[in-house]
Design a protein around this motif. Structure first.
Motif, PDB file in Angstrom:
ATOM      1  N   ILE A  53       3.670  -2.807   6.439  1.00 36.99           N
ATOM      2  CA  ILE A  53       4.518  -3.354   5.398  1.00 36.99           C
ATOM      3  C   ILE A  53       4.566  -5.063   5.895  1.00 36.99           C
ATOM      4  O   ILE A  53       4.245  -5.938   4.847  1.00 36.99           O
ATOM      5  CB  ILE A  53       5.925  -3.229   5.463  1.00 36.99           C
ATOM      6  N   GLU A  54       4.216  -5.486   7.191  1.00 37.82           N
ATOM      7  CA  GLU A  54       4.270  -7.015   7.278  1.00 37.82           C
ATOM      8  C   GLU A  54       2.959  -7.634   6.755  1.00 37.82           C
ATOM      9  O   GLU A  54       3.018  -8.598   6.532  1.00 37.82           O
ATOM     10  CB  GLU A  54       4.500  -6.983   8.742  1.00 37.82           C
ATOM     11  N   GLU A  55       1.960  -6.825   7.001  1.00 37.39           N
ATOM     12  CA  GLU A  55       0.794  -7.331   6.457  1.00 37.39           C
ATOM     13  C   GLU A  55       0.676  -7.450   5.196  1.00 37.39           C
ATOM     14  O   GLU A  55       0.138  -8.607   4.375  1.00 37.39           O
ATOM     15  CB  GLU A  55      -0.489  -6.331   6.863  1.00 37.39           C
ATOM     16  N   ALA A  56       1.230  -6.683   4.275  1.00 36.72           N
ATOM     17  CA  ALA A  56       1.555  -6.698   2.852  1.00 36.72           C
ATOM     18  C   ALA A  56       2.262  -7.760   2.428  1.00 36.72           C
ATOM     19  O   ALA A  56       1.878  -8.629   1.404  1.00 36.72           O
ATOM     20  CB  ALA A  56       2.099  -5.390   2.259  1.00 36.72           C
ATOM     21  N   LEU A  57       3.436  -8.175   3.094  1.00 35.99           N
ATOM     22  CA  LEU A  57       4.291  -9.025   2.688  1.00 35.99           C
ATOM     23  C   LEU A  57       3.690 -10.541   3.038  1.00 35.99           C
ATOM     24  O   LEU A  57       3.644 -11.447   2.253  1.00 35.99           O
ATOM     25  CB  LEU A  57       5.639  -9.109   3.221  1.00 35.99           C
ATOM     26  N   ALA A  58       2.883 -10.600   4.024  1.00 33.37           N
ATOM     27  CA  ALA A  58       2.160 -11.884   4.609  1.00 33.37           C
ATOM     28  C   ALA A  58       0.928 -12.144   3.369  1.00 33.37           C
ATOM     29  O   ALA A  58       0.492 -13.343   3.316  1.00 33.37           O
ATOM     30  CB  ALA A  58       1.594 -11.666   5.887  1.00 33.37           C
ATOM     31  N   SER A  59       0.676 -11.045   2.639  1.00 30.93           N
ATOM     32  CA  SER A  59      -0.594 -11.290   1.914  1.00 30.93           C
ATOM     33  C   SER A  59      -0.181 -11.554   0.317  1.00 30.93           C
ATOM     34  O   SER A  59      -0.898 -11.671  -0.408  1.00 30.93           O
ATOM     35  CB  SER A  59      -1.515  -9.925   1.732  1.00 30.93           C
ATOM     36  N   GLY A  60       1.172 -11.770   0.189  1.00 33.43           N
ATOM     37  CA  GLY A  60       1.674 -11.903  -1.258  1.00 33.43           C
ATOM     38  C   GLY A  60       2.198 -10.687  -1.951  1.00 33.43           C
ATOM     39  O   GLY A  60       2.643 -10.880  -3.160  1.00 33.43           O
ATOM     40  N   ILE A  61       2.219  -9.713  -1.469  1.00 36.11           N
ATOM     41  CA  ILE A  61       2.720  -8.381  -1.987  1.00 36.11           C
ATOM     42  C   ILE A  61       4.218  -8.385  -2.293  1.00 36.11           C
ATOM     43  O   ILE A  61       4.772  -8.709  -1.240  1.00 36.11           O
ATOM     44  CB  ILE A  61       2.251  -7.052  -1.331  1.00 36.11           C
ATOM     45  N   GLU A  62       4.794  -7.909  -3.407  1.00 28.77           N
ATOM     46  CA  GLU A  62       6.079  -8.007  -3.839  1.00 28.77           C
ATOM     47  C   GLU A  62       6.865  -6.781  -3.644  1.00 28.77           C
ATOM     48  O   GLU A  62       7.937  -6.637  -3.314  1.00 28.77           O
ATOM     49  CB  GLU A  62       6.243  -8.683  -5.085  1.00 28.77           C
ATOM     50  N   ASP A  63       6.077  -5.836  -4.154  1.00 26.46           N
ATOM     51  CA  ASP A  63       6.598  -4.343  -4.396  1.00 26.46           C
ATOM     52  C   ASP A  63       5.697  -3.356  -3.610  1.00 26.46           C
ATOM     53  O   ASP A  63       4.602  -3.191  -3.801  1.00 26.46           O
ATOM     54  CB  ASP A  63       6.938  -4.015  -5.810  1.00 26.46           C
ATOM     55  N   ILE A  64       6.580  -2.585  -2.837  1.00 22.48           N
ATOM     56  CA  ILE A  64       5.769  -1.580  -1.951  1.00 22.48           C
ATOM     57  C   ILE A  64       6.411  -0.290  -2.466  1.00 22.48           C
ATOM     58  O   ILE A  64       7.768   0.079  -2.281  1.00 22.48           O
ATOM     59  CB  ILE A  64       5.751  -1.994  -0.416  1.00 22.48           C
ATOM     60  N   VAL A  65       5.421   0.802  -2.385  1.00 28.78           N
ATOM     61  CA  VAL A  65       5.836   2.149  -2.469  1.00 28.78           C
ATOM     62  C   VAL A  65       5.325   3.058  -1.682  1.00 28.78           C
ATOM     63  O   VAL A  65       4.217   2.701  -1.181  1.00 28.78           O
ATOM     64  CB  VAL A  65       5.371   2.787  -3.908  1.00 28.78           C
ATOM     65  N   ILE A  66       6.074   3.598  -0.787  1.00 33.24           N
ATOM     66  CA  ILE A  66       5.675   4.668   0.277  1.00 33.24           C
ATOM     67  C   ILE A  66       5.627   6.116  -0.259  1.00 33.24           C
ATOM     68  O   ILE A  66       6.593   6.416  -0.627  1.00 33.24           O
ATOM     69  CB  ILE A  66       6.752   4.601   1.456  1.00 33.24           C
ATOM     70  N   VAL A  67       4.662   6.614  -0.131  1.00 31.16           N
ATOM     71  CA  VAL A  67       4.245   8.003  -0.725  1.00 31.16           C
ATOM     72  C   VAL A  67       4.518   8.867   0.538  1.00 31.16           C
ATOM     73  O   VAL A  67       3.613   8.997   1.448  1.00 31.16           O
ATOM     74  CB  VAL A  67       2.976   8.023  -1.472  1.00 31.16           C
ATOM     75  N   ASP A  68       5.617   9.732   0.590  1.00 35.30           N
ATOM     76  CA  ASP A  68       6.010  10.459   1.797  1.00 35.30           C
ATOM     77  C   ASP A  68       5.866  11.819   1.517  1.00 35.30           C
ATOM     78  O   ASP A  68       5.892  12.410   0.255  1.00 35.30           O
ATOM     79  CB  ASP A  68       7.161   9.810   2.512  1.00 35.30           C
ATOM     80  N   GLY A  69       6.494  12.485   2.527  1.00 32.71           N
ATOM     81  CA  GLY A  69       6.617  14.026   2.474  1.00 32.71           C
ATOM     82  C   GLY A  69       7.749  14.239   3.207  1.00 32.71           C
ATOM     83  O   GLY A  69       8.657  13.649   3.450  1.00 32.71           O
ATOM     84  N   LYS A  70       8.083  15.995   3.369  1.00 33.30           N
ATOM     85  CA  LYS A  70       9.016  16.412   4.066  1.00 33.30           C
ATOM     86  C   LYS A  70       8.958  15.601   5.653  1.00 33.30           C
ATOM     87  O   LYS A  70       8.043  15.531   6.192  1.00 33.30           O
ATOM     88  CB  LYS A  70       9.000  17.829   4.259  1.00 33.30           C
TER      89      LYS A  70
END
Length: 291
Positions: A42-59
């Motif tokens: 997530i820190e890499e995403a934010l440092a790259s300018g990403i604004e919205d992140i979705v985590i596809v998770d499971g049980k």
């Protein structure tokens, strides 16, 4: 051309390589020194300018949601005790535009990406896998975004791997190098035998994809392991529009295996200000005993 603002982080896997630790704990919450692995992504995403992140998770992934939620009781305790640095570490994980979607059945990476179709809409986006930590002066995700801003096409991160290890990866058959380190791709092959591999340029855990990939995923039949393979859908997309491969020259830490996880902890521990000196001394002492 729309900017790249969104990221998908698949996190629905069962983490069987790390059993029994992952029986009740999300694999993505296993720490590198003192930080969960998914927080590095997530820190890499934010440092790259990403604004919205979705985590596809499971049980059994509730611990991920809890980690990025506020914890008033803990925060008040740290505040009352004057532990301002720890308070800052706790609070900085909550101010993120983070969303969660559940993948109901483990149908593979391609299905996990398809699950987030409504979240992405008609925008380009990045897919970031949690088994790979990347280190470079410019974050790898930002490198892919910069490539996309030039080409306007889907771009995957690749890296040279030993030829006898290609069966562990998706591999590209490069058509031509259009710029230094940027390959136009002929075909993509999922986990080929070494003797059948078209190159040793392996796809690593970062993808920048255009929204047309969703149509390909919807029409992709299950492949190896009876799963919908993202690589197969990308190969189909490549027949409609160019897909490029960006060769990563930085450091990659494979934390999807026990040995990779252990060695990454050692390397990061040697850089951590609270552990580096003691760990160096311990390694020297241990090395002397082994000799």
């Amino acid at each position: 051309m729309k900017p790249v603002r969104k990221a998908i982080i698949p996190a629905a896997g069962l983490g069987t390589r790390f059993l029994p630790a992952t029986k009740a704990l999300a694999k993505e919450m296993l720490p590198i020194v003192d930080k969960p692995t998914i927080q590095f992504i997530i820190e890499e995403a934010l440092a790259s300018g990403i604004e919205d992140i979705v985590i596809v998770d499971g049980k059994s992934k509730r611990s991920i949601e809890d980690h990025f939620d506020s914890n008033p009781e803990l925060e008040n305790n740290l505040r009352e005790k004057g532990k301002d640095e720890l308070l800052k570490l706790v609070q900085e994980t909550t101010d993120i535009n983070l969303y969660f979607i559940r993948q109901s059945h483990p149908r593979g990476l391609g299905d996990a990406v398809l699950t987030a179709k409504s979240f992405i809409g008609d925008e380009p986006f990045v897919v970031m896998l949690g088994d790979d930590l990347m280190s470079d002066e410019v974050p790898l995700t930002k490198q892919l975004i910069d490539r996309y801003n030039t080409t306007g096409e889907s771009t995957l991160a690749v890296m040279q791997v030993p030829h006898d290890q290609v069966s562990e990866y998706g591999v590209i058959a490069p058509e031509k190098e259009v710029e230094p380190g940027l390959h136009q791709v002929n075909t993509f092959v999922e986990k080929p035998k070494p003797e059948d591999a078209p190159s040793n340029l392996a796809i690593i855990g970062r993808y920048l994809l255009t929204p047309e990939i969703f149509e390909e995923l919807e029409n992709t039949k299950p492949g190896k392991g009876n799963e919908i393979q993202l690589t197969d859908a990308i190969d189909s997309l490549n027949k409609r529009q160019h897909v490029y491969a960006h060769e990563f020259k930085g450091s990659r830490y494979d934390i999807g295996s026990k040995i990779g996880f252990l060695t990454t902890n050692i390397e990061f521990g040697l850089k951590h200000p609270q552990t580096s000196e003691d760990l160096k001394a311990y390694i020297k002492e241990l090395a002397a005993k082994l000799d």
